[in-house]
Design a protein around this motif. Sequence first.
Motif, PDB file in Angstrom:
ATOM      1  N   SER A   1     -96.853  62.755 -21.059  1.00 49.77           N
ATOM      2  CA  SER A   1     -97.720  62.692 -19.886  1.00 49.77           C
ATOM      3  C   SER A   1     -96.919  62.236 -18.673  1.00 49.77           C
ATOM      4  O   SER A   1     -96.260  61.196 -18.709  1.00 49.77           O
ATOM      5  CB  SER A   1     -98.870  61.712 -20.146  1.00 49.77           C
ATOM      6  OG  SER A   1     -99.675  61.556 -18.996  1.00 49.77           O
ATOM      7  N   VAL A   2     -96.957  63.045 -17.611  1.00 49.95           N
ATOM      8  CA  VAL A   2     -96.262  62.699 -16.360  1.00 49.95           C
ATOM      9  C   VAL A   2     -97.187  62.980 -15.180  1.00 49.95           C
ATOM     10  O   VAL A   2     -98.108  63.796 -15.265  1.00 49.95           O
ATOM     11  CB  VAL A   2     -94.944  63.500 -16.187  1.00 49.95           C
ATOM     12  CG1 VAL A   2     -93.962  63.177 -17.296  1.00 49.95           C
ATOM     13  CG2 VAL A   2     -95.206  64.996 -16.103  1.00 49.95           C
ATOM     14  N   ASP A   3     -96.910  62.300 -14.081  1.00 49.90           N
ATOM     15  CA  ASP A   3     -97.669  62.557 -12.860  1.00 49.90           C
ATOM     16  C   ASP A   3     -97.409  63.969 -12.357  1.00 49.90           C
ATOM     17  O   ASP A   3     -96.295  64.490 -12.474  1.00 49.90           O
ATOM     18  CB  ASP A   3     -97.283  61.559 -11.767  1.00 49.90           C
ATOM     19  CG  ASP A   3     -97.824  60.168 -12.018  1.00 49.90           C
ATOM     20  OD1 ASP A   3     -98.877  60.058 -12.675  1.00 49.90           O
ATOM     21  OD2 ASP A   3     -97.188  59.189 -11.579  1.00 49.90           O
ATOM     22  N   SER A   4     -98.438  64.573 -11.802  1.00 47.92           N
ATOM     23  CA  SER A   4     -98.322  65.895 -11.185  1.00 47.92           C
ATOM     24  C   SER A   4     -98.987  65.820  -9.812  1.00 47.92           C
ATOM     25  O   SER A   4    -100.100  66.304  -9.611  1.00 47.92           O
ATOM     26  CB  SER A   4     -99.000  66.955 -12.070  1.00 47.92           C
ATOM     27  OG  SER A   4     -98.787  68.260 -11.564  1.00 47.92           O
ATOM     28  N   PRO A   5     -98.294  65.203  -8.843  1.00 48.95           N
ATOM     29  CA  PRO A   5     -98.948  64.819  -7.588  1.00 48.95           C
ATOM     30  C   PRO A   5     -99.112  65.918  -6.556  1.00 48.95           C
ATOM     31  O   PRO A   5     -99.817  65.725  -5.571  1.00 48.95           O
ATOM     32  CB  PRO A   5     -98.023  63.720  -7.056  1.00 48.95           C
ATOM     33  CG  PRO A   5     -96.670  64.095  -7.571  1.00 48.95           C
ATOM     34  CD  PRO A   5     -96.901  64.707  -8.919  1.00 48.95           C
ATOM     35  N   TYR A   6     -98.445  67.058  -6.770  1.00 47.42           N
ATOM     36  CA  TYR A   6     -98.435  68.071  -5.713  1.00 47.42           C
ATOM     37  C   TYR A   6     -99.312  69.277  -6.053  1.00 47.42           C
ATOM     38  O   TYR A   6     -98.898  70.426  -5.944  1.00 47.42           O
ATOM     39  CB  TYR A   6     -97.000  68.514  -5.432  1.00 47.42           C
ATOM     40  CG  TYR A   6     -96.081  67.374  -5.073  1.00 47.42           C
ATOM     41  CD1 TYR A   6     -96.407  66.471  -4.055  1.00 47.42           C
ATOM     42  CD2 TYR A   6     -94.883  67.186  -5.757  1.00 47.42           C
ATOM     43  CE1 TYR A   6     -95.575  65.418  -3.729  1.00 47.42           C
ATOM     44  CE2 TYR A   6     -94.036  66.136  -5.430  1.00 47.42           C
ATOM     45  CZ  TYR A   6     -94.384  65.256  -4.420  1.00 47.42           C
ATOM     46  OH  TYR A   6     -93.559  64.216  -4.095  1.00 47.42           O
TER      47      TYR A   6
ATOM     48  N   SER B   1    -103.284  70.366 -13.739  1.00 44.37           N
ATOM     49  CA  SER B   1    -103.580  69.227 -14.609  1.00 44.37           C
ATOM     50  C   SER B   1    -104.637  68.293 -14.045  1.00 44.37           C
ATOM     51  O   SER B   1    -105.130  67.427 -14.760  1.00 44.37           O
ATOM     52  CB  SER B   1    -102.307  68.421 -14.855  1.00 44.37           C
ATOM     53  OG  SER B   1    -101.907  67.754 -13.667  1.00 44.37           O
ATOM     54  N   GLY B   2    -104.934  68.424 -12.759  1.00 44.95           N
ATOM     55  CA  GLY B   2    -105.835  67.472 -12.139  1.00 44.95           C
ATOM     56  C   GLY B   2    -105.137  66.203 -11.698  1.00 44.95           C
ATOM     57  O   GLY B   2    -105.792  65.228 -11.329  1.00 44.95           O
ATOM     58  N   GLY B   3    -103.799  66.193 -11.749  1.00 42.71           N
ATOM     59  CA  GLY B   3    -103.054  65.045 -11.248  1.00 42.71           C
ATOM     60  C   GLY B   3    -102.106  64.395 -12.233  1.00 42.71           C
ATOM     61  O   GLY B   3    -101.184  63.684 -11.840  1.00 42.71           O
ATOM     62  N   ARG B   4    -102.310  64.622 -13.531  1.00 46.80           N
ATOM     63  CA  ARG B   4    -101.404  64.074 -14.538  1.00 46.80           C
ATOM     64  C   ARG B   4    -101.496  64.915 -15.797  1.00 46.80           C
ATOM     65  O   ARG B   4    -102.594  65.271 -16.227  1.00 46.80           O
ATOM     66  CB  ARG B   4    -101.730  62.602 -14.854  1.00 46.80           C
ATOM     67  CG  ARG B   4    -100.699  61.942 -15.754  1.00 46.80           C
ATOM     68  CD  ARG B   4    -100.905  60.431 -15.876  1.00 46.80           C
ATOM     69  NE  ARG B   4     -99.891  59.862 -16.774  1.00 46.80           N
ATOM     70  CZ  ARG B   4     -98.673  59.489 -16.389  1.00 46.80           C
ATOM     71  NH1 ARG B   4     -98.310  59.624 -15.131  1.00 46.80           N
ATOM     72  NH2 ARG B   4     -97.807  58.981 -17.256  1.00 46.80           N
ATOM     73  N   THR B   5    -100.348  65.238 -16.390  1.00 51.35           N
ATOM     74  CA  THR B   5    -100.336  66.059 -17.593  1.00 51.35           C
ATOM     75  C   THR B   5    -100.632  65.194 -18.823  1.00 51.35           C
ATOM     76  O   THR B   5    -100.727  63.971 -18.736  1.00 51.35           O
ATOM     77  CB  THR B   5     -98.991  66.776 -17.761  1.00 51.35           C
ATOM     78  OG1 THR B   5     -97.965  65.805 -18.019  1.00 51.35           O
ATOM     79  CG2 THR B   5     -98.643  67.575 -16.508  1.00 51.35           C
TER      80      THR B   5
END
Length: 339
Positions: free
Chosen positions: A207-212, A187-191
């Motif tokens: 939309s949620v954070d995708s930090p890993y 996602s590049g960091g967030r969906t």
Amino acid sequence: MKKIKRDTLIAGGYSLAINLLALLIIPAVILGLFSAVSRIPGAGNTFRKHINKADIPKEINIYVTATGETKSIAFEDYVTGVVASEMPSSFEEEALKAQAIAARTYSLSKVIRSGSNGFPEAHPQAPLCDDVHCQVYNSKETLAALKGDEWMKNGYTKVKKAVDSTRGQLMYFDGELVSQALFHSSSGGRTENSEDVFASTVPYLRSVDSPYEDEATHKNEQVTVSLLELASKLNGKYQDRYTGNFTANDIKIKSRTEGGTVAEFTVGSASYRGREIREALSLASATFDIASAGEYVTFTTNGYGHGVGMSQYGANGMAKKGYDYREILSHYYTGVVID
């Protein structure tokens, strides 16, 4: 393995619950509380409905795009073929399990919705096909030919173990089987919220954070096109709009979505969604920045895919941090119950 604190991930769930409490009427508040509770590992819920596992079909029909034929395939073999085709077998086992449940849920929902019919325009004799129109699927024989004996011994065995260990498990939201268990590479960091990419608002595709996503492959990729080429591709693909004459100064990112992708992009007198630019220029994602130099413009993208639902690299990153498949799915599909 002892689980780490839910830090940035759970914060998104609490923020959503607070917003719902502040803005919605009482019945919706109850639903918001249910969504928040269902994200806590091990939390039970008495409001969900179950699909009797005995009613899950043993076989399903799949349209083979290369030959135009329809084949009957054992359902769990199909799920295995999807996971093996859509996610690297080198990924963590918990990520593979999450992918298996997403693939199984998506497949069964299409089977149920299609009834005795298929997809009218693309594959009328089957509810699913074997390419990206639905989910990429390769048979065991095809995988062996593509990947070789060593991969079959190790990779395929690992994938099959993940699928078998989650056999029959599906995702539900508000008492119904999830119908849009969408996923993408990174996602590049967030969906993204579903309505910012597709037509409709889906409550579990938030939309949620995708930090890993540290190991994601598509980062800061650049595509440079001339202004003439940009005009040609846009005017050719979107004939309901016309850019008119323009210079580099007339190319602008006007707004972004909550997830960070481009919402509105203008070229001359025409306006486009970020997704439309991505499709016209074959960009990796609609999360991009631009830089102009003379008669050329460079697009720098982050992430790969539409950005809605589960990030596969994000799921693998979560697994490496100690999260299990239920926590992964509950993070990327807001408010779902896995059973």
